[in-house]
Design an enzyme around this catalytic site. Structure first.
Site, PDB file in Angstrom:
ATOM      1  N   HIS A 119      49.882   6.384  36.274  1.00  0.00           N
ATOM      2  CA  HIS A 119      48.628   5.795  36.873  1.00  0.00           C
ATOM      3  C   HIS A 119      47.537   6.800  36.556  1.00  0.00           C
ATOM      4  CE1 HIS A 119      47.014   4.154  40.809  1.00  0.00           C
ATOM      5  NE2 HIS A 119      47.741   3.059  40.197  1.00  0.00           N
ATOM      6  N   ASP A 157      36.202  -2.046  42.341  1.00  0.00           N
ATOM      7  CA  ASP A 157      36.706  -0.627  42.229  1.00  0.00           C
ATOM      8  C   ASP A 157      35.522   0.195  42.239  1.00  0.00           C
ATOM      9  OD1 ASP A 157      38.177   1.694  41.194  1.00  0.00           O
ATOM     10  OD2 ASP A 157      39.833   0.222  40.977  1.00  0.00           O
ATOM     11  N   LEU A 205      52.286  -4.604  56.664  1.00  0.00           N
ATOM     12  CA  LEU A 205      52.708  -3.401  56.920  1.00  0.00           C
ATOM     13  C   LEU A 205      51.634  -2.273  56.996  1.00  0.00           C
ATOM     14  CD1 LEU A 205      55.258  -1.436  57.373  1.00  0.00           C
ATOM     15  CD2 LEU A 205      55.414  -1.425  54.869  1.00  0.00           C
ATOM     16  N   HIS A 233      39.910  -2.374  45.640  1.00  0.00           N
ATOM     17  CA  HIS A 233      40.989  -1.439  45.168  1.00  0.00           C
ATOM     18  C   HIS A 233      40.107  -0.150  45.075  1.00  0.00           C
ATOM     19  CE1 HIS A 233      43.331  -0.028  41.623  1.00  0.00           C
ATOM     20  NE2 HIS A 233      44.339  -0.540  42.365  1.00  0.00           N
ATOM     21  N   GLU A 262      49.244  11.099  38.182  1.00  0.00           N
ATOM     22  CA  GLU A 262      47.934  10.685  38.772  1.00  0.00           C
ATOM     23  C   GLU A 262      46.958  11.680  37.960  1.00  0.00           C
ATOM     24  OE1 GLU A 262      47.187   8.273  40.655  1.00  0.00           O
ATOM     25  OE2 GLU A 262      48.971   7.709  41.695  1.00  0.00           O
TER      26      GLU A 262
END
Length: 447
Positions: free
Chosen positions: A133, A164, A319, A353, A381
């Site tokens: 990522h 983004d 969720l 995003h 990351e």
């Protein structure tokens, strides 16, 4: 005070000095696409692209064609593309059996008869437990940093876009540091293979190498020996992390704790790690204003409109909304007082995003980190911490914030958010079942 200790920690980080005139914020997906194509065509010495995926669609084809054109016109150009190993070898979620992007990479290489290496980077032996990522594209001495991958919606080819953040940073030392990391950690690893060649081993065959690779990445870092400890103006600190309690996680917590007046957070999925929730609670207790901008469930890239065939992955936006509603209910008084602002982003038909953190006007975190348990423990990351003690980027970044705010709506009362009873029957059934067996917690950690 604790925030002063955290400030001291941030001030002690080595950083690369940055000329404000060479820091540019782009405001749209179209601008991002056009800038990438322009930088590819103008690159003279190197192109290093790192993304979760380079998709076989119209936008991905534009990027790959531009890379092959750059190779044809400049045979000595150093071109390297890094994508996630697992993601490149499977089809889209819910799309049935597909060969994956790797087959396309191989076909394009044969068609062009040119060498544009595309590497698969396995951050874990299974995609569920960790992916590449890492973010950041390097063109000569310019770094393009965004959380976006490369496909139609991220580059707005067609009717839909996925919003983004996009920053263009010309900085020789930063570009060198990021490229050196890719060369040292990826190109020198026996777990990293080219996907544009047809001799790709199976994941099972290289599982020992992948485990060793992940273990080494836990102690990997960006070289900052050319950085300065005493940059008085604008500066940048690159940080990388994988696994629990890594240096990037630590930086994020220290960064939040360094806020004196205001914190602004963007995340596409409201699924914050416990450590982040605890830090936000501390901020609210000591009177710091906290803004959190999150995608409304219909702006989630996993959302499936009613009337379309339901897939299990389509329950995720609901969720995340249950997490947000629970958090809003606990902090209703802070919302009433205006100390906590929960903002929902939605531009109908499009998705959200954005990731990142603003601390007062002094620090900005550019990152692909989703600020969720998966990012904090599983995925590889990175981030760029912008130090701005003289507020040289304030006007530019305020323009970016204003653009983000255009499609946001503030939650004034937690009951504005739907509950399980309001959800479509397949979602209601699935979430009820997960909750009954407490599997929703596991899902939240993995997805």
């Amino acid at each position: 005070m604790l925030f002063e200790t955290n400030r001291s920690y941030l001030a002690s980080l080595p950083r690369f000095s940055q000329d404000p005139a060479h820091f540019q914020t782009l405001l749209s997906t179209e601008d991002f696409r056009e800038k990438l194509l322009d930088l590819i065509s103008k690159a003279q010495s190197r192109i290093y692209i790192t993304a979760l995926y380079l998709q076989e669609d119209e936008a991905g084809a534009q990027i790959l064609a531009a890379l092959y054109a750059a190779r044809a016109s400049k045979p000595d150009l150093d071109i390297r593309i890094f994508v996630d190993w697992h993601r490149a070898q499977r089809g889209l979620i819910g799309a049935g059996a597909q060969a994956g992007n790797a087959a396309w990479y191989q076909k394009e290489r044969l068609n062009h008869e040119l060498n544009v290496p595309i590497y698969g980077v396995p951050a874990q032996t299974r995609e569920l437990f960790g992916v590449l990522h890492l973010k950041g594209f390097v063109f000569d001495d310019t770094v393009v940093y965004s959380g976006a991958s490369l496909n139609n919606v991220y580059l707005h080819v067609g009717d839909r876009y996925r919003y983004d953040r996009y920053h263009i940073i010309k900085n020789v030392a930063l570009a060198d540091s990021m490229v050196n990391f890719l060369q040292g950690e990826f190109l020198n690893s026996s777990a990293v293979y080219r996907l544009d060649l047809d001799t790709i081993p199976s994941t099972k065959q290289i599982s020992p190498e992948i485990r060793q690779f992940r273990q080494r990445l836990k102690s990997a870092h960006y070289a900052t020996h050319h950085a300065q400890d005493e940059v008085t103006g604008l500066g940048i600190t690159p940080v990388v992390g994988v696994g629990k309690r890594n240096s990037l996680n630590r930086l994020i917590i220290k960064l939040l704790g360094a806020a004196q007046n205001r914190v602004q957070i963007c995340t596409p999925y409201f699924n914050l790690p416990r450590t982040v929730i605890k830090e936000i609670n501390r901020l609210l207790q000591r009177g710091v204003k906290v803004d959190i901008i999150v995608g409304e469930k219909k702006a989630n890239d996993f959302y499936i409109p009613e009337g379309e065939p339901f897939k299990t992955i389509g329950a995720l936006p609901y969720l995340y909304e249950t997490h947000l509603r629970r958090f809003a209910k606990l902090h209703q008084l802070d919302i009433y007082r205006g100390q906590l602002n929960l903002m929902l982003w939605n531009d109908p038909g499009h998705s959200y995003h954005l990731k990142g953190i603003w601390i007062d006007d002094d620090y900005i975190l550019l990152t692909g980190n989703n600020l969720n348990p998966r990012a904090f423990s599983l995925d590889l990351e990175n981030a760029l911490l912008i130090h701005d003690p003289k507020h040289e980027l304030k006007a530019q970044l305020q323009t970016e914030k204003d653009m983000i705010a255009k499609n946001t709506k503030r939650i004034n009362y937690y009951r504005e958010l739907e509950t399980l009873l309001d959800y479509p029957p397949p979602v209601k059934k699935l979430l009820t079942r997960l909750s009954r067996f407490r599997a929703d917690r596991l899902v939240s950690r993995l997805l």
